[in-house]
Each structure stands twice: as structure tokens, then as C-alpha cells.
Design a protein around this motif. Structure first.
Motif, mmCIF file in Angstrom:
data_model
loop_
_atom_site.group_PDB
_atom_site.id
_atom_site.type_symbol
_atom_site.label_atom_id
_atom_site.label_comp_id
_atom_site.label_asym_id
_atom_site.label_seq_id
_atom_site.Cartn_x
_atom_site.Cartn_y
_atom_site.Cartn_z
ATOM 1 N N GLN A 1 9.866 57.985 70.488
ATOM 2 C CA GLN A 1 10.112 59.128 69.681
ATOM 3 C C GLN A 1 10.384 58.892 68.297
ATOM 4 N N GLU A 2 10.437 59.625 67.452
ATOM 5 C CA GLU A 2 10.929 59.561 65.857
ATOM 6 C C GLU A 2 12.140 58.594 65.740
ATOM 7 N N LYS A 3 12.007 57.510 64.910
ATOM 8 C CA LYS A 3 13.069 56.764 65.065
ATOM 9 C C LYS A 3 14.348 57.216 64.285
ATOM 10 N N VAL A 4 14.206 57.776 63.250
ATOM 11 C CA VAL A 4 15.331 58.294 62.497
ATOM 12 C C VAL A 4 15.046 59.918 62.263
ATOM 13 N N ARG B 1 22.391 60.776 59.432
ATOM 14 C CA ARG B 1 21.243 60.000 59.430
ATOM 15 C C ARG B 1 21.490 59.508 60.925
ATOM 16 N N ILE B 2 20.366 59.882 61.799
ATOM 17 C CA ILE B 2 20.500 59.467 63.092
ATOM 18 C C ILE B 2 19.584 58.388 63.678
ATOM 19 N N ASP B 3 19.600 57.107 63.732
ATOM 20 C CA ASP B 3 18.793 56.066 64.101
ATOM 21 C C ASP B 3 18.592 55.813 65.349
ATOM 22 N N ARG B 4 17.493 56.352 66.128
ATOM 23 C CA ARG B 4 17.349 55.961 67.565
ATOM 24 C C ARG B 4 17.148 54.548 67.715
ATOM 25 N N THR B 5 16.568 53.647 66.929
ATOM 26 C CA THR B 5 16.496 52.417 67.049
ATOM 27 C C THR B 5 17.720 51.605 67.249
ATOM 28 N N SER B 6 18.689 51.753 66.317
ATOM 29 C CA SER B 6 19.895 51.149 66.369
ATOM 30 C C SER B 6 20.999 51.810 67.040
ATOM 31 N N TYR B 7 20.773 53.186 67.493
ATOM 32 C CA TYR B 7 21.733 54.009 68.239
ATOM 33 C C TYR B 7 22.909 54.147 67.133
#
Length: 229
Positions: free
Chosen positions: A133-136, A143-149
Motif C-alpha cells: 500500500q501507499e507508504k506515507v 504524517r503516517i508512515d506505513r513503512t516504519s509504523y
């Protein structure tokens, strides 16, 4: 993508028969499995084993599952770890207490291996889908960063357990759209995970405690939306 051969399950129970049953079924399915006999040992094993999922009994000696779950959720390295409680206690207050401690799921005993394996496969699939999914996501001052949670509100870094993060990211990905509790349960927990609608309310409350009251709005009698108005 996560597959059973690289998906790690930590089984925590003081009943050796249950541990043996789960170990047999999980390893046969291709999962890597570790085990612990109480909550204290589970915390120790988790640090070295780095599980994707912890299957944990509630009532155990030394340190019970609720206390162990709270301790695990305080540690950043386990933010992406799913915690599923296994218990013979099916009362609603026990289920709410489990989710309030940071659990993702709640399974009552006696355990049905095929149903459990189906549920674990669902978790593995959703983890894989989230990687694509879209990472950020940037919305509502977050700012919600899915890569780094990680979540940032301005310069402030906010730490959320996995399910709270997934719930926030799901709502923020479609701002101002109203989702019912049932839709949120199906999208964030999965349609094959049997949890009560109250679970959403508990997680929303905990997210609001950390990011503030303004971002997630309650639509009375309907559900919730991520608010950017």
C-alpha cells in the motif's frame, strides 16, 4: 510477501497439551514456532525470536497474559507483532480487557486448529497487502508512515501498537468518509476474525488519547471518520 515459511509464531500457554497441539499444527503448516510457559518467559523469548504473532493464554502462573501483553506493547520493537489471546473465559468483560491491554484478537478454547490456521493465514495476507500500500499518508496534520509504523504530529513522534496504527491509517487513507464499526472490523481485523464491535470503540479511544480528539470524529449511530474539516 510473508509466507508460512518466514512467518514466526510464539505460543504461550502453561498447558503442555495445548502447546503440543499448536506446535504440531503450526509447524506442519510451515510456520516457524517458539514456545513459552508463562508471560514472563514469553517476553524473554520474544526479544530473541521476533515473532510476527503471539498466541497467548490469559490465565498463567508467574505473569498472566494481560500483564504480559501490556508489557510487550510498551516496547517499540513489538509494534508490528499481532497478539492473539487464547482463553477459556468468553465473558465480554474479559474480551474488552484483552483489547484494552493491546490484543489484536481473542480466541476461546477449545481451540479448533483449522479455524486458527485460517485466521493466521488471514493475518499473513493482510501484512503482505499492507507492504504494497501507499507508504506515507499525510492528512489532518499527521504524517503516517506505513513503512516504519510511525506517526508524526508536527515534530512530535507518536508511537502506536499495530492495530491502533492500522485503524488510524485505514481511516486517514480515505479522509472524511464515514465507516461503520462493522466495516472497520472487517477491513482492519478481517471478516474471519470474530471480535465484538466494542473492540473498535476501545481502539479509537486509545488512538485519540495519543493523537488528540480532533482527527477522528464520531458520527452518532453510524461510526467514525477521519476528520479534515
Amino acid at each position: 510477501m510473508q509466507t508460512p515459511t518466514n512467518y514466526k509464531i510464539l505460543v504461550v500457554d502453561d498447558d503442555p497439551d495445548i502447546v503440543e497441539l499448536l506446535h504440531y499444527n503450526l509447524t506442519r503448516e510451515g510456520y516457524e514456532v517458539a514456545q513459552a510457559e508463562n508471560g514472563k518467559k514469553a517476553i524473554e523469548v520474544a526479544h530473541t525470536f521476533k515473532p510476527n504473532v503471539i498466541l497467548m493464554d490469559v490465565m498463567m502462573p508467574v505473569l498472566d497474559g494481560i500483564a504480559a501483553c501490556r508489557h510487550i506493547r510498551e516496547e517499540n520493537e513489538f509494534r508490528q507483532t499481532h497478539i492473539i489471546f487464547l482463553t477459556a473465559r468468553a465473558e465480554e468483560f474479559s474480551e474488552v480487557a484483552a483489547f484494552d491491554a493491546g490484543a489484536d484478537d481473542f480466541i476461546t478454547k477449545p481451540i479448533k486448529p483449522r479455524a486458527l490456521l485460517s485466521r493466521l493465514a488471514s493475518y499473513a495476507r493482510r501484512d503482505a497487502q499492507q507492504e504494497e500500500q501507499e507508504k506515507v499518508i499525510e492528512a489532518g496534520g499527521l504524517r503516517i508512515d506505513r513503512t516504519s509504523y510511525t506517526v508524526f504530529k508536527g515534530e512530535q513522534k507518536i508511537t502506536l501498537p499495530k492495530k491502533e496504527f492500522e485503524l488510524l491509517a485505514f481511516l486517514a487513507a480515505t479522509p472524511n468518509k464515514v465507516f461503520s464499526r462493522e466495516e472497520l472490523l472487517n477491513s482492519v481485523w478481517g471478516s474471519d476474525v470474530y471480535v465484538i464491535a466494542r473492540t473498535v470503540d476501545v481502539h479509537i479511544r486509545k488512538v485519540r488519547e495519543k493523537i488528540g480528539e480532533d482527527n477522528i470524529k464520531t458520527i452518532k449511530g453510524v461510526g467514525y471518520k477521519f476528520n479534515t474539516d
